[in-house]
Design an enzyme around this catalytic site. Sequence first.
Site, PDB file in Angstrom:
ATOM      1  N   PRO A 102       0.673  -1.195   0.059  1.00 58.97           N
ATOM      2  CA  PRO A 102       0.041   0.171   0.111  1.00 58.97           C
ATOM      3  C   PRO A 102       0.781   1.470  -0.037  1.00 58.97           C
ATOM      4  O   PRO A 102       0.380   2.378  -0.249  1.00 58.97           O
ATOM      5  CB  PRO A 102      -0.832   0.015   1.386  1.00 58.97           C
ATOM      6  CG  PRO A 102      -0.154  -1.248   2.260  1.00 58.97           C
ATOM      7  CD  PRO A 102       0.651  -2.156   1.217  1.00 58.97           C
ATOM      8  N   GLU A 159       3.207  -6.617   8.239  1.00 59.04           N
ATOM      9  CA  GLU A 159       3.677  -5.120   8.305  1.00 59.04           C
ATOM     10  C   GLU A 159       4.549  -4.768   7.114  1.00 59.04           C
ATOM     11  O   GLU A 159       4.847  -3.582   7.103  1.00 59.04           O
ATOM     12  CB  GLU A 159       4.025  -4.340   9.517  1.00 59.04           C
ATOM     13  CG  GLU A 159       2.968  -4.756  10.719  1.00 59.04           C
ATOM     14  CD  GLU A 159       1.605  -4.522  10.496  1.00 59.04           C
ATOM     15  OE1 GLU A 159       0.938  -5.462  10.592  1.00 59.04           O
ATOM     16  OE2 GLU A 159       1.181  -3.439  10.219  1.00 59.04           O
ATOM     17  N   ARG A 205      -2.900  -9.886 -20.006  1.00 58.58           N
ATOM     18  CA  ARG A 205      -4.190  -9.828 -21.061  1.00 58.58           C
ATOM     19  C   ARG A 205      -3.524  -8.669 -22.350  1.00 58.58           C
ATOM     20  O   ARG A 205      -4.205  -8.590 -23.259  1.00 58.58           O
ATOM     21  CB  ARG A 205      -5.464  -9.191 -20.558  1.00 58.58           C
ATOM     22  CG  ARG A 205      -5.370  -7.779 -19.974  1.00 58.58           C
ATOM     23  CD  ARG A 205      -6.800  -7.479 -19.453  1.00 58.58           C
ATOM     24  NE  ARG A 205      -7.723  -6.946 -20.395  1.00 58.58           N
ATOM     25  CZ  ARG A 205      -7.783  -5.815 -21.072  1.00 58.58           C
ATOM     26  NH1 ARG A 205      -7.070  -5.014 -20.895  1.00 58.58           N
ATOM     27  NH2 ARG A 205      -8.792  -5.676 -22.007  1.00 58.58           N
ATOM     28  N   ASP A 210     -10.080  -0.094 -24.469  1.00 57.80           N
ATOM     29  CA  ASP A 210     -10.479  -0.305 -22.998  1.00 57.80           C
ATOM     30  C   ASP A 210     -10.604   1.331 -22.518  1.00 57.80           C
ATOM     31  O   ASP A 210      -9.957   2.241 -22.723  1.00 57.80           O
ATOM     32  CB  ASP A 210      -9.129  -0.701 -22.442  1.00 57.80           C
ATOM     33  CG  ASP A 210      -9.229  -2.110 -22.500  1.00 57.80           C
ATOM     34  OD1 ASP A 210     -10.121  -2.912 -22.848  1.00 57.80           O
ATOM     35  OD2 ASP A 210      -8.118  -2.820 -22.100  1.00 57.80           O
TER      36      ASP A 210
HETATM   37 CL1  6GU Z   1      -0.283  -3.817  -3.389  1.00 58.34          CL
HETATM   38  N1  6GU Z   1      -0.704  -4.583  -1.011  1.00 58.34           N
HETATM   39  C1  6GU Z   1      -1.459  -4.462   0.300  1.00 58.34           C
HETATM   40  N2  6GU Z   1      -1.259  -5.212   1.180  1.00 58.34           N
HETATM   41  N3  6GU Z   1      -2.234  -3.673   0.282  1.00 58.34           N
HETATM   42  C2  6GU Z   1      -2.723  -2.914  -0.759  1.00 58.34           C
HETATM   43  C3  6GU Z   1      -1.946  -2.886  -1.706  1.00 58.34           C
HETATM   44  C4  6GU Z   1      -1.064  -3.715  -1.964  1.00 58.34           C
HETATM   45  N4  6GU Z   1      -2.481  -2.102  -2.606  1.00 58.34           N
HETATM   46  C5  6GU Z   1      -3.463  -1.424  -1.927  1.00 58.34           C
HETATM   47  N5  6GU Z   1      -3.594  -2.008  -0.789  1.00 58.34           N
END
Ligand code: 6GU
Length: 294
Positions: free
Chosen positions: A129, A156, A198, A213
């Site tokens: 994230p 984490e 894809r 797309d």
């Molecule tokens: Cl790539 N990993 C995690 N653990 N949470 C996320 C993410 C990735 N992308 C958004 N939230």
Amino acid sequence: MRLDVVSIFPEYLQPLRHALLGRAIERGLISVGVYDLRDWATGVHKSVDDSPYGGGPGMVMKPEVWGPALDEIAAGKRAGGAEQLDSAVQHIHGATHDELSGTVPQRYDDRDVLAGEDPNAPLLLVPSPAGAVFSQNKAQAWSNEDHIVFACGRYEGIDQRVIDDAAHRYRVREVSIGDYVLIGGEVAALVIAEAIVRLIPGVLGNQRSHQEDSFSDGLLEAPSYTKPRVWRGLEIPEVLTSGHHGKVAQWRRQQALLRTQSRRPDLLENVELSTADRKILAAIREEAAGIGEN
Ligand code: 6GU
């Protein structure tokens, strides 16, 4: 393209065998390896994580486990426990409209190689994230890679030195799939893999289906309809049965602009708009303002 995925939950990656990705495997367009990180864990407990320096909640994945795993996979060595997903699960549908249309595949030429990076090094994608946000542009660039490795962390995250050190053998990208938090990188890896695969020529038979797309031209796609013409009292837009290709194209462009304006106005800032497009948008905005006044 070779895709390798390392995870402590390798069973999470089973969807790679299904449908579109499975077919790409069967046709030899991609090959996929899934590795259990625990195969590189040592000691009686085979632990893969430890408490964070500096304190705080959760656990951090250990560098002594990830380091050797990523070294071996970069070198193309098959670890003992790797499950090769080269026999795809049979999917239900036979030939699709994509396969039957037989259009010519097209390559996207721009690759994701930064200054100072070895263009022949494999690409290491670390879902997080805290990464840079994934996009259709990245999917296009990464669809030209020969070897992509996904390092799926849980808890984490992974000790940052693993990512820093991996840059000696890989082009490393930490990548997020959006502004929300998942438990681990596995589902994000599936999302990213599907978006990339894809776009590999031959995976989708019909090149127009990804050239048109949502996002490829920076706008959301217009809505689609099929038979019957009236369903539950709902009629399809009349222009679609007019047989007038110019009018259909014009209607679709208008719908794309309408949707983008109402759902993703942020996208309009980076789109090339024609004079006709600007007129349509001005009319949409005028109408919205008019409704607002009542
Ligand atoms: Cl790539 N990993 C995690 N653990 N949470 C996320 C993410 C990735 N992308 C958004 N939230």
